[in-house]
Design an enzyme around this catalytic site. Sequence first.
Site, PDB file in Angstrom:
ATOM      1  N   ASP A 104      -2.488  -7.981   0.823  1.00 15.41           N
ATOM      2  CA  ASP A 104      -1.145  -7.421   0.983  1.00 15.41           C
ATOM      3  C   ASP A 104      -0.938  -6.153   0.153  1.00 15.41           C
ATOM      4  O   ASP A 104      -1.668  -5.882  -0.799  1.00 15.41           O
ATOM      5  CB  ASP A 104      -0.089  -8.441   0.547  1.00 15.41           C
ATOM      6  CG  ASP A 104       0.066  -9.587   1.519  1.00 15.41           C
ATOM      7  OD1 ASP A 104      -0.751  -9.684   2.459  1.00 15.41           O
ATOM      8  OD2 ASP A 104       0.991 -10.402   1.334  1.00 15.41           O
ATOM      9  N   ASP A 105       0.104  -5.414   0.536  1.00 14.94           N
ATOM     10  CA  ASP A 105       0.720  -4.321  -0.239  1.00 14.94           C
ATOM     11  C   ASP A 105      -0.006  -2.981  -0.181  1.00 14.94           C
ATOM     12  O   ASP A 105       0.471  -2.010  -0.764  1.00 14.94           O
ATOM     13  CB  ASP A 105       0.901  -4.711  -1.716  1.00 14.94           C
ATOM     14  CG  ASP A 105       1.903  -5.827  -1.900  1.00 14.94           C
ATOM     15  OD1 ASP A 105       2.506  -6.246  -0.890  1.00 14.94           O
ATOM     16  OD2 ASP A 105       2.077  -6.289  -3.042  1.00 14.94           O
ATOM     17  N   HIS A 144       8.793  -3.534   0.976  1.00 15.29           N
ATOM     18  CA  HIS A 144       8.635  -4.802   0.252  1.00 15.29           C
ATOM     19  C   HIS A 144       9.946  -5.365  -0.311  1.00 15.29           C
ATOM     20  O   HIS A 144       9.982  -5.883  -1.442  1.00 15.29           O
ATOM     21  CB  HIS A 144       7.623  -4.639  -0.881  1.00 15.29           C
ATOM     22  CG  HIS A 144       6.881  -5.906  -1.198  1.00 15.29           C
ATOM     23  ND1 HIS A 144       7.390  -6.903  -1.999  1.00 15.29           N
ATOM     24  CD2 HIS A 144       5.652  -6.328  -0.835  1.00 15.29           C
ATOM     25  CE1 HIS A 144       6.509  -7.882  -2.116  1.00 15.29           C
ATOM     26  NE2 HIS A 144       5.435  -7.561  -1.414  1.00 15.29           N
ATOM     27  N   HIS A 204      -4.199  -9.362  -3.008  1.00 15.55           N
ATOM     28  CA  HIS A 204      -3.610  -8.024  -2.934  1.00 15.55           C
ATOM     29  C   HIS A 204      -4.693  -6.984  -3.203  1.00 15.55           C
ATOM     30  O   HIS A 204      -5.356  -7.051  -4.246  1.00 15.55           O
ATOM     31  CB  HIS A 204      -2.464  -7.880  -3.944  1.00 15.55           C
ATOM     32  CG  HIS A 204      -1.332  -8.822  -3.701  1.00 15.55           C
ATOM     33  ND1 HIS A 204      -1.390 -10.152  -4.064  1.00 15.55           N
ATOM     34  CD2 HIS A 204      -0.112  -8.634  -3.119  1.00 15.55           C
ATOM     35  CE1 HIS A 204      -0.255 -10.741  -3.716  1.00 15.55           C
ATOM     36  NE2 HIS A 204       0.538  -9.842  -3.146  1.00 15.55           N
ATOM     37  N   TYR A 214       7.191 -11.865  -0.178  1.00 17.48           N
ATOM     38  CA  TYR A 214       7.595 -13.073  -0.914  1.00 17.48           C
ATOM     39  C   TYR A 214       7.696 -14.301   0.000  1.00 17.48           C
ATOM     40  O   TYR A 214       8.165 -15.355  -0.424  1.00 17.48           O
ATOM     41  CB  TYR A 214       8.939 -12.863  -1.636  1.00 17.48           C
ATOM     42  CG  TYR A 214       9.021 -11.576  -2.415  1.00 17.48           C
ATOM     43  CD1 TYR A 214       8.342 -11.415  -3.632  1.00 17.48           C
ATOM     44  CD2 TYR A 214       9.764 -10.494  -1.924  1.00 17.48           C
ATOM     45  CE1 TYR A 214       8.409 -10.219  -4.340  1.00 17.48           C
ATOM     46  CE2 TYR A 214       9.836  -9.297  -2.631  1.00 17.48           C
ATOM     47  CZ  TYR A 214       9.154  -9.167  -3.836  1.00 17.48           C
ATOM     48  OH  TYR A 214       9.218  -7.985  -4.533  1.00 17.48           O
ATOM     49  N   HIS A 247       3.736  -5.536   6.783  1.00 20.46           N
ATOM     50  CA  HIS A 247       4.243  -6.202   5.568  1.00 20.46           C
ATOM     51  C   HIS A 247       5.592  -5.611   5.141  1.00 20.46           C
ATOM     52  O   HIS A 247       5.947  -5.647   3.963  1.00 20.46           O
ATOM     53  CB  HIS A 247       3.213  -6.073   4.446  1.00 20.46           C
ATOM     54  CG  HIS A 247       3.439  -7.001   3.288  1.00 20.46           C
ATOM     55  ND1 HIS A 247       3.841  -8.315   3.441  1.00 20.46           N
ATOM     56  CD2 HIS A 247       3.312  -6.807   1.932  1.00 20.46           C
ATOM     57  CE1 HIS A 247       3.937  -8.890   2.254  1.00 20.46           C
ATOM     58  NE2 HIS A 247       3.636  -7.995   1.318  1.00 20.46           N
TER      59      HIS A 247
END
Length: 463
Positions: A275-276, A330, A417, A367, A326
């Site tokens: 992710d991210d 965020h 991540h 989350y 995603h």
Amino acid sequence: MNKSRLGRGRHGKTRHVLLALIGILAISICLLGGFIAFKIYQQKSFEQKIESLKKEKDDQLSEGNQKEHFRQGQAEVIAYYPLQGEKVISSVRELINQDVKDKLESKDNLVFYYTEQEESGLKGVVNRNVTKQIYDLVAFKIEETEKTSLGKVHLTEDGQPFTLDQLFSDASKAKEQLIKELTSFIEDKKIEQDQSEQIVKNFSDQDLSAWNFDYKDSQIILYPSPVVENLEEIALPVSAFFDVIQSSYLLEKDAALYQSYFDKKHQKVVALTFDDGPNPATTPQVLETLAKYDIKATFFVLGKNVSGNEDLVKRIKSEGHVVGNHSWSHPILSQLSLDEAKKQITDTEDVLTKVLGSSSKLMRPPYGAITDDIRNSLDLSFIMWDVDSLDWKSKNEASILTEIQHQVANGSIVLMHDIHSPTVNALPRVIEYLKNQGYTFVTIPEMLNTRLKAHELYYSRDE
């Protein structure tokens, strides 16, 4: 003298008129006789054509069928009921008799009922396609006005009805799965809500044995009621029902797919997800490690990070990995208004589609926070996880590995991540551990396969 001549003249005229009338009468009689003779000829010729048509049908259809000849009002009906041994196949008789009773008009027609046998796509099952053919008999003309399929009757090899519930080892679970799949199919067709709800209700209210179905091209075909525009049939892949299907009915191609499905299901698999990103400093290192071990993974990227990193995003996809959504920046989506949350997701979809040419239709909420309203408003699948490496928290190589060791199971989705250096450094050890435990690495689409549906949440292969 003059009176005598006058009398003879009058008498001659009367005779001429009489002769003319006799001539006209004779001609009329001849014409009438000719007309009657022509009508008799025309009627006989018409009857011969009718008999010829009946004989033609008889030559085509008498073998293997029981013929019944009767009248329904003014209509002449000839029905060819298929035989199993010496008995008429009752389900076909019922279908034909119901149509005769409910739908056949009392007109001067010649009506044929018959069946044609065809392959069903299932082992040990044949289809009988029941046909009604109507000829109008008007003005000495025979004109075919209707040829209608009354439907298919599915039969076992011994002539017994084969119903949809027999295709499954657990009819109750199968119906539940069918309802879920057909609901998703209808939603994708953008049918009016009241119509789609009525269709689903009609299926739900009916016993599975009464569902009108077909099977072709590795798909279960369902016929909805009521019929609406753009939805004449519902086609569902048989692979979505492998867990509850009676595999003995599957022909070679589908049997191979079934075996492959269970081979993979019993194989230990795990999906690595990141992710991210993308992060130009760390994401390339992750890609290099994955390439070294010939592993494919799934990357859930932030829309804001795509700008300036377009080539890196393209590289992720070109190396066989899957790129998912995603959100843009965020946020906690569940704390935003519906419009704000949708914009976070759709803006990211737009930029990914622009860069990659298409969308994977996969979304991971930051989350893990998502609402039903958000999910139901977007045609995406929502991918969660059942193994949290906590790399974002520990930022420690040993801790990352330990968390994965404690949580991983067959079919797990692992959350990491690709923006943290400790994750990059821990990745080879994580891979070595999982390989030694017998795991095969797959992407999210490979793991979930036909289970992937819009609006749904997924935590692992089996959840």
